[in-house]
Design an enzyme around this catalytic site. Structure first.
Site, PDB file in Angstrom:
ATOM      1  N   ASP A   1       0.823  -1.201   0.000  1.00  0.00           N
ATOM      2  CA  ASP A   1       0.000   0.000   0.000  1.00  0.00           C
ATOM      3  C   ASP A   1       0.862   1.258   0.000  1.00  0.00           C
ATOM      4  OD1 ASP A   1      -2.331  -1.605   0.207  1.00  0.00           O
ATOM      5  OD2 ASP A   1      -1.948  -1.813   2.344  1.00  0.00           O
TER       6      ASP A   1
ATOM      7  N   HIS B   1       6.757  21.423   2.327  1.00  0.00           N
ATOM      8  CA  HIS B   1       5.395  21.625   1.811  1.00  0.00           C
ATOM      9  C   HIS B   1       4.526  20.429   2.151  1.00  0.00           C
ATOM     10  CE1 HIS B   1       7.409  19.405  -1.406  1.00  0.00           C
ATOM     11  NE2 HIS B   1       6.221  19.027  -1.845  1.00  0.00           N
TER      12      HIS B   1
ATOM     13  N   HIS C   1       2.731  18.043   0.562  1.00  0.00           N
ATOM     14  CA  HIS C   1       2.437  16.835  -0.210  1.00  0.00           C
ATOM     15  C   HIS C   1       2.760  15.567   0.581  1.00  0.00           C
ATOM     16  CE1 HIS C   1       2.543  18.978  -4.376  1.00  0.00           C
ATOM     17  NE2 HIS C   1       1.311  18.838  -3.933  1.00  0.00           N
TER      18      HIS C   1
ATOM     19  N   ASP D   1       4.324  12.923  -0.145  1.00  0.00           N
ATOM     20  CA  ASP D   1       5.698  12.414  -0.196  1.00  0.00           C
ATOM     21  C   ASP D   1       6.657  13.272   0.609  1.00  0.00           C
ATOM     22  OD1 ASP D   1       5.206  14.318  -2.102  1.00  0.00           O
ATOM     23  OD2 ASP D   1       6.425  13.395  -3.665  1.00  0.00           O
TER      24      ASP D   1
ATOM     25  N   ASP E   1      15.751  20.642  -6.675  1.00  0.00           N
ATOM     26  CA  ASP E   1      14.737  19.741  -7.233  1.00  0.00           C
ATOM     27  C   ASP E   1      15.056  19.370  -8.688  1.00  0.00           C
ATOM     28  OD1 ASP E   1      12.389  18.596  -8.210  1.00  0.00           O
ATOM     29  OD2 ASP E   1      11.123  20.345  -7.815  1.00  0.00           O
TER      30      ASP E   1
ATOM     31  N   HIS F   1       6.846  21.517 -10.999  1.00  0.00           N
ATOM     32  CA  HIS F   1       8.305  21.431 -10.888  1.00  0.00           C
ATOM     33  C   HIS F   1       9.009  22.256 -11.969  1.00  0.00           C
ATOM     34  CE1 HIS F   1       8.261  18.247  -7.844  1.00  0.00           C
ATOM     35  NE2 HIS F   1       7.209  17.772  -8.493  1.00  0.00           N
TER      36      HIS F   1
END
Lengths: 551, 551
Positions: B47, B70, B72, B74, B191, B364
């Protein structure tokens, strides 16, 4: 004589009419293409998907021929299977039959009655005449079909794009299309694959130009991968290599075969001395060689995937290698391709793989080309084929935009029976057709039920419970054994299994002799009990199988 | 005092540093982000994937805080798991903590020490000072971090793009970046997600303009789906709906929650009376409503997927509905998304889903923005983060193109220890880190072995053989039982199993009492024998498990 024509799409999976279509009129039936599909993501363990031949077999006596549009697997790959059920003559262009032959030689024992045709050839099959016309696509020698039938003229594009500058110099036969368009086309069946792409698909030549730009700057070895069947692309790789004084070494079985077949038949022109053996690769400076390899889809056993893992017997990736992915991932293969690209970078190669680099263009028409096809043929009825459902709908809208009345657009799916007469076009029913799933040596043995079980097993594993009970007392004769696979190997897992064994012992305290007589029900009940227990304890839902042996 | 800083990426899976990074200097450690990963294709049944906390737990006493960039998943989704091992203060902006809070409320029992920060706030953690700076990304209130350390200034961008016209009017803090760039940046961690995309990522505003064009022409109902966390996108859907006098109805649990959280915190400005309850949808003309729904990734249980199958309790797709897929499929989700799109078309909806329609832009940075970030900060050392390996390499080349010496680019993977001093940057080793795979309620129980078993089971099914033997004679006490799952349900399959039973009987003619004493070896030998037989007969390789009960 009837003036009715029926068109039936018979592929079992996915895109309508992609693998196999029938055209019937009176006592005559012809099949168009004979390909296979690749398994979808929810078909674990399935190698290939074949079309259902049951309807074809029913029409055996009327079936005059199989007519092929081009040599891709999804159009010719099921010939061995289908011919073993209905051995009829097969018509196609030289390269198409050459590519089909490879597979037949390996997998088919009977004689095949092959007929080579050229564009503009007309062949008569009873009341249906078929004229072949040149189209451009990502394999050489592709054709579309003009069917002269008692109902009227039907145009089937096959897979096509309108490449104005094809590598082999043979554009789509606009003249023939204009001619029949002027005569009056009853129905157009046209390739919908890219009905969601605006504009024009770039010419294959664009790839040659991009390759030349890349070769211009490259200082070391170049490795190019593309679809083995893309003869025009292979031609361009060879041409550009020759222009830049590089030798070409072909790696990977399917690429080797296609280069051989296409060269022998004259579809690939390889300057003398350009090809070298992989064993001689080391004899040339790195700046003087190109490796042309299979593996553009990241297939784990392909040459490129092996190279990316340092696992290829003959080619190692060297720091500074330039790898060109001259193909885009087929939907579903994106992750495999990304992994290969990552691994190539890890070994020190530079990889060109983004769409912006224009080292790949599609072989299918975009919206403007699809509209051009509609405007050239001016069909009374329009049947979008070769595409997912969304593409059919979008293609239908393009047809309406070019003047086809909305009521004259017929959208079907595999199995749909389209009926055409000189005045009418309609969907009149469905033929039973299903996907024949191939796993290993067993043909057509895998059904929905087995696939569903595989899904459960693959996601949560299996627990097997084995109990030996006495017929007389209904009690356990010895402690139950529990085996698992894909479920757990950890300590909490072992503890859980011990608990399950305890539950089983409790369970058998209450089992009647009557219950033992209905062993199948008993086994199911035990499996349900264990499944419930495991789910409550872990939130997981493994398959639970139970075997009760009665002494 | 040491002037050394160590940076360690600790996510167990995929993109380096995406989920969790550590910054250590002397006795002080801070963690950056605390997210989870989604399972890859070869992790059936898994999962979620959590970061490995073992190294973090070792550093427990030095760990000062978790700092979030932030909201999100992940980047914040592993907080409940990580905080249950190391309960330290958590720093983040208001919306980031608001989004993190949702999950913690559901899954974490302890107290959380939340500290809300604003851009330009500076917080001191021992010898490390952290300054937060605004970046633009696909969730509001995102920040990057400037770390003032004994070794020098380290800039960590977080996930970012350089949106020059962000929806909330707050562009990336170029001034702060220029200021530290001028002071001298020791290292930039930036990033890399889109290091393979040339040019600039379009502004989020572009989506608003595309939506307005679509709304302008729409005559019926509009359904928009996007990532629930994309607050700027949701804002634009609400704004455009308001402009076109449409009411908005929010459907799907995560979308409802985000709209509520973001509105309460002031990140989403919803004009009074714009939102309506799903129960009231029928009260308005179709041309006056917008449904804002979850399901942009085709998730089978999402609101949109249910609608596409006519399976949603409250919203039916109506002929003429216009569905806008304002998201692109995350790699791996392409097929699921395509199915939902096809099914929506099947129900009579029109779906806008192609990239050309510009109803989605990425959050991004593309190459030009990544280079701008490099030029603003002028780092001495460059560590590309957040991206697959290919992206790190391509990002590294951009750094070199902007003037970073190739030797000063440090490319690592999860587990890599980067060591920075005022003069030096190098990779000095690896920390043991692995992916913690979550399946159901069992945390961290699933390892490589179980995954491999699941793969076999999923592709070829399982055969379970159960034998009862006599301890005295070594002979079968009763006929063996064979159960299968995901293997076959057909007649040839049944025949095969009968043959297997015969093989087992033969096998037990030769079994010694000695062999029965080593039951595990005996079971393995039987399983191997059955597996060989099945493979020879069918070409398939199911998992074979054997249980021998000795009486």
């Amino acid at each position: 004589m009837t003036n009715e024509v029926r068109i039936i799409a018979l592929g079992g999976l996915g895109e309508i009419g992609k693998n196999l279509m029938l055209v019937e009129s009176g006592a005559d039936v012809i099949a168009i293409d004979c390909g296979l599909a690749f398994p979808e993501e929810d078909m674990p363990g399935i190698d290939l998907v074949l079309p259902d031949v049951s309807y074809l077999v029913e029409r055996k006596d009327q079936l005059r021929a199989i007519v092929l549009t081009h040599g891709h697997e999804d159009h010719v790959g099921a010939l061995p299977y289908v011919l073993s059920h209905v051995n009829v003559p097969v018509y196609g262009t030289k390269l198409t039959l050459g590519l089909a032959r490879r597979k037949l030689d390996e997998e088919f024992e009977g004689e095949v009655d092959f007929h080579i045709v050229k564009p503009r050839d007309v062949v008569t099959f009873g009341c249906i005449q078929v004229e072949f016309f040149r189209v451009t696509h990502s394999v050489s020698d592709s054709v579309g079909l003009i069917l002269y039938t008692p109902a009227g003229i039907i145009v089937h594009t096959g897979d096509f794009k309108l490449d104005q500058t094809p590598v082999d110099g043979e554009p789509t036969d606009y003249f023939k299309l204009a001619e029949v368009g002027d005569k009056g086309v009853l129905a157009l069946l046209s390739d919908s694959t890219h009905a969601d792409r605006p504009g024009y698909t770039p010419s294959e030549r664009v790839v040659g130009e991009s390759l030349a730009q890349v070769f211009q700057k490259a200082k070391g070895r170049i490795i190019v991968t593309t679809f083995a069947s893309n003869v025009p692309r292979i031609q361009q790789v060879i041409d550009v290599s020759h222009d830049f004084n590089r030798k070409v070494c072909v790696v990977g079985r399917s690429m080797e075969t296609v280069v051989e077949v296409a060269t022998n038949m004259g579809y690939l022109r390889v300057p003398l001395g350009t090809l070298i053996d992989v064993g001689d690769l080391g004899k040339y400076p790195q700046a003087k060689v190109v490796v042309l390899s299979t593996g553009s889809q990241g297939e784990p056993l392909s040459a490129l995937a092996r190279m990316s893992l340092g696992d290829h017997r003959k080619v190692d990736i060297i720091e500074g290698d330039l790898v060109i992915m001259a193909a885009s991932p087929v939907p579903g293969n994106e992750t495999m391709v990304s992994r290969v690209v990552d691994n190539l970078f890890r070994r020190g190669a530079t990889v060109i793989y983004t769409p912006e680099s224009l080292v790949h263009v599609s072989g299918h028409a975009s919206q403007e080309e699809q509209k051009m096809m509609l405007n050239l043929t001016r069909p009374r009825f329009f049947i979008p084929v070769h595409g997912e459902y969304r593409h059919l709908i979008l293609h239908a809208r393009l047809a309406v935009a070019t003047g086809v009345p909305p009521a004259n657009v017929l959208i079907g799916e595999n199995g749909t029976i389209f009926r055409l007469t000189p005045d009418q076009g309609e969907i009149v029913g469905m033929v039973q057709t299903r996907a024949v799933l191939i796993d290993g040596a067993g043909v057509g043995e895998i059904g929905e039920g087995v696939l569903k079980e595989r899904k459960t097993l693959g996601e949560a594993g299996a627990v097997f419970v084995s109990c030996v009970v006495s017929r007389e007392t209904g009690a356990l004769a010895i402690a139950p054994t529990i085996r698992t696979s894909g479920f757990t190997r950890s300590e909490p897992g072992e503890t859980l299994l011990t608990e399950v064994a305890g539950k089983l012992k409790d369970y058998f305290k209450d089992v009647s002799q009557e219950a033992i007589r209905r062993k199948d029900l008993l086994e199911q009940d035990i499996a349900n009990m264990v499944q419930r227990y495991v789910r409550n304890e872990t939130g997981r839902k493994p398959a639970v199988l139970c075997s009760v042996s009665v002494l």
